[in-house]
Write an enzyme that holds these catalytic residues in place. Structure first.
Site, mmCIF file in Angstrom:
data_model
loop_
_atom_site.group_PDB
_atom_site.id
_atom_site.type_symbol
_atom_site.label_atom_id
_atom_site.label_comp_id
_atom_site.label_asym_id
_atom_site.label_seq_id
_atom_site.Cartn_x
_atom_site.Cartn_y
_atom_site.Cartn_z
ATOM 1 N N ASP A 1 -20.250 9.143 -3.822
ATOM 2 C CA ASP A 1 -20.779 8.398 -2.676
ATOM 3 C C ASP A 1 -22.256 8.720 -2.453
ATOM 4 O O ASP A 1 -23.062 7.847 -2.132
ATOM 5 C CB ASP A 1 -19.964 8.721 -1.416
ATOM 6 C CG ASP A 1 -18.519 8.236 -1.543
ATOM 7 O OD1 ASP A 1 -18.301 7.217 -2.224
ATOM 8 O OD2 ASP A 1 -17.616 8.879 -0.973
ATOM 9 N N ARG B 1 -24.306 6.936 -5.003
ATOM 10 C CA ARG B 1 -24.500 5.520 -4.638
ATOM 11 C C ARG B 1 -25.590 5.387 -3.571
ATOM 12 O O ARG B 1 -26.475 4.537 -3.655
ATOM 13 C CB ARG B 1 -23.180 4.924 -4.146
ATOM 14 C CG ARG B 1 -22.208 4.686 -5.293
ATOM 15 C CD ARG B 1 -20.908 4.057 -4.838
ATOM 16 N NE ARG B 1 -20.103 3.675 -5.996
ATOM 17 C CZ ARG B 1 -18.773 3.717 -6.038
ATOM 18 N NH1 ARG B 1 -18.083 4.112 -4.977
ATOM 19 N NH2 ARG B 1 -18.133 3.357 -7.113
ATOM 20 N N ARG C 1 0.849 -1.192 0.000
ATOM 21 C CA ARG C 1 0.000 0.000 0.000
ATOM 22 C C ARG C 1 0.890 1.249 0.000
ATOM 23 O O ARG C 1 0.593 2.247 -0.659
ATOM 24 C CB ARG C 1 -0.891 -0.064 1.250
ATOM 25 C CG ARG C 1 -2.037 0.903 1.215
ATOM 26 C CD ARG C 1 -2.935 0.768 2.429
ATOM 27 N NE ARG C 1 -3.789 1.934 2.503
ATOM 28 C CZ ARG C 1 -3.430 3.057 3.066
ATOM 29 N NH1 ARG C 1 -2.242 3.194 3.624
ATOM 30 N NH2 ARG C 1 -4.263 4.088 3.082
ATOM 31 N N HIS D 1 -13.571 9.177 1.886
ATOM 32 C CA HIS D 1 -14.099 8.336 0.812
ATOM 33 C C HIS D 1 -13.730 6.897 1.151
ATOM 34 O O HIS D 1 -12.657 6.439 0.843
ATOM 35 C CB HIS D 1 -13.406 8.791 -0.486
ATOM 36 C CG HIS D 1 -13.849 8.059 -1.704
ATOM 37 N ND1 HIS D 1 -15.163 7.847 -2.016
ATOM 38 C CD2 HIS D 1 -13.135 7.521 -2.732
ATOM 39 C CE1 HIS D 1 -15.239 7.203 -3.174
ATOM 40 N NE2 HIS D 1 -14.026 6.988 -3.621
#
Ligand code: APR
Length: 315
Positions: free
Chosen positions: A149, A152, A89, A176
Site C-alpha cells: 500500500d 502504491r 464472501r 488493507h
C-alpha cells in the site's frame, strides 16, 4: 539464512519466488502448490533466468511435498482460491481460512523456527489464522499489506510530482483496503513533507486512489495484482535475511501500541533476523488516531465474520 519457502505458485507466489531469487541472498527458494506440475514449471522457468539475471539461488518447485520445505528460515503464504461466480464472501472466507490453516500446519511441522509472512486475503484475518495454526509467537507471524500500500502511495505521489520514487518516503497504517490510513504528515519527498508540496485536495485524491489501488487493478485486468505484491513480500524477506532493521509497515499483533491489542493490523515495525523486533510508535493527532480506530473496528468485524463462518462449518 539459507532457505525461503513460498506456498502457492500462482501469480503472486511465483513473483515472490522470482523476486527473492533475483536478490541472490539465500541458497534456496522452494515453491509449493497443490496443482500438479505448476510449481515445478514456474520454478524451472525462474531457474532458467538465472544465467541472465546472474543469481545463484537454487529455485525448486514441488507439488504438496512439505518435506522439501524442511528447515526453511522464512515462509511466504500466498495460497488460496479466487472468488468464483455463485460463491459468497463467507464461502470464500471459510475456504481460504481452511487452506491457510492447513498449509501453515504442514509447513511448521517441517520448519518449527521459521518466520511466516502472509499475503493471502483477507489479509488481517488470514494472518490471524496462520498465527493460530502455527503456535508461533506473534513476532514470527505477520502480514504483507503495508509495504504494498505504501509503494502504491509513493508511486502515485511520484506520478503527481514528477519526483523520483527514491526520494519519496511514506507512512501508512491500518487495514488493507478502504479503511487503510495513509499519513500525509509523515510522508515526504527528499525530507519535505508532502503537506508543503501539494494542496489538501490533491493529497486527498491520491490517498483515495491508494485506498482503492487493489480494486483499480482488478477493474483493469479482471484479476488482482502480482508484481507489486510479490516485490513487497520479497523486500520484507530481504530485511529479515539481511537483519537490516528496516522500518516497514506490516500487519502485526500489537500489545497496547496505539491503544490496540488482540488483532492483526498494519503498523510500522522494525524488521530483523528475529522477525518483528519492535513496533514503532509515533504521535498521531486526534483525527489520525480516529481513522486508525475505525480501521481496527473494521478488522474486528472481519474477525467476527471468520468466527461465525468457522462455527457454522463446525456445526
Ligand atoms: N496448498 C498449496 N497451494 C494451494 C492450496 C493449498 N492447499 N490451495 C490453493 N493453492 C494455490 C492454487 O493452486 C494457486 O496456484 O494457491 C495459488 C493461488 O494463486 P492465484 O489463484 O494465482 O492467486 P494470486 O493472484 O497469486 O493471489 C494469491 O494473494 O494478494 C493475494 O488476494 C490474493 O489471496 C490472494 C493471494
Amino acid at each position: 539464512m539459507n532457505k525461503v519457502t513460498v506456498i502457492g505458485a500462482g501469480n503472486v507466489g511465483a513473483t515472490v519466488a522470482e523476486c527473492v531469487a533475483r536478490k541472490d541472498m539465500v541458497k534456496e527458494v522452494v515453491l509449493i502448490d497443490i496443482k500438479e506440475g505448476l510449481s515445478e514449471g514456474k520454478a524451472l522457468d525462474i531457474a532458467e533466468s538465472a544465467p541472465i539475471h546472474l543469481f545463484d539461488t537454487q529455485v525448486k518447485g514441488v507439488t504438496n511435498d512439505y518435506s522439501a520445505t524442511a528447515n526453511s528460515d522464512i515462509c511466504v503464504i500466498t495460497s488460496g482460491v479466487p472468488r468464483r461466480p455463485g460463491m459468497s464472501r463467507d464461502d470464500l472466507l471459510g475456504i481460504n481460512a481452511n487452506i491457510v490453516r492447513s498449509v501453515t500446519e504442514s509447513f511448521v511441522a517441517e520448519s518449527p523456527n521459521a518466520i511466516i509472512i502472509v499475503i493471502s486475503n483477507p489479509l488481517d484475518v488470514m494472518t490471524y489464522v496462520a498465527h493460530q495454526a502455527s503456535g508461533f509467537p506473534s513476532h514470527r507471524v505477520f502480514g504483507m499489506a503495508g509495504v504494498l500500500d505504501t509503494a502504491r502511495f509513493r508511486a502515485f505521489l511520484s506520478m503527481e510530482l514528477g519526483a523520483s520514487v527514491k526520494d519519496i518516503q511514506a507512512l501508512l497504517m491500518g487495514g488493507h483496503g478502504d479503511t487503510m490510513v495513509p499519513l500525509p504528515r509523515y510522508t515526504s519527498v527528499g525530507g519535505i513533507p508532502i503537506t508543503e508540496l501539494l494542496s489538501e485536495d490533491r493529497i486527498e485524491s491520491i490517498v483515495e486512489r491508494t485506498k482503492s489501488g487493489g480494486g483499480e487493478i482488478v477493474q483493469l485486468m479482471g484479476t488482482s495484482a502480482w508484481y507489486a505484491p510479490g516485490a513487497a513480500a520479497a523486500e520484507m524477506a530481504e530485511a529479515i535475511v539481511k537483519d537490516s532493521g528496516r522500518v516497514l509497515p506490516c500487519a502485526v499483533c500489537p500489545s497496547g501500541e496505539y491503544g490496540l491489542s488482540d488483532l492483526f493490523i498494519g503498523l510500522p515495525v522494525r524488521l530483523g533476523r528475529s522477525g518483528i523486533e519492535q513496533i514503532v510508535t509515533v504521535d498521531l493527532n486526534e483525527s489520525e488516531q480516529a481513522l486508525l480506530d475505525v480501521s481496527a473496528e473494521h478488522i474486528r468485524s472481519n474477525f467476527e465474520d471468520l468466527r461465525r463462518v468457522l462455527n457454522q462449518s463446525e456445526a
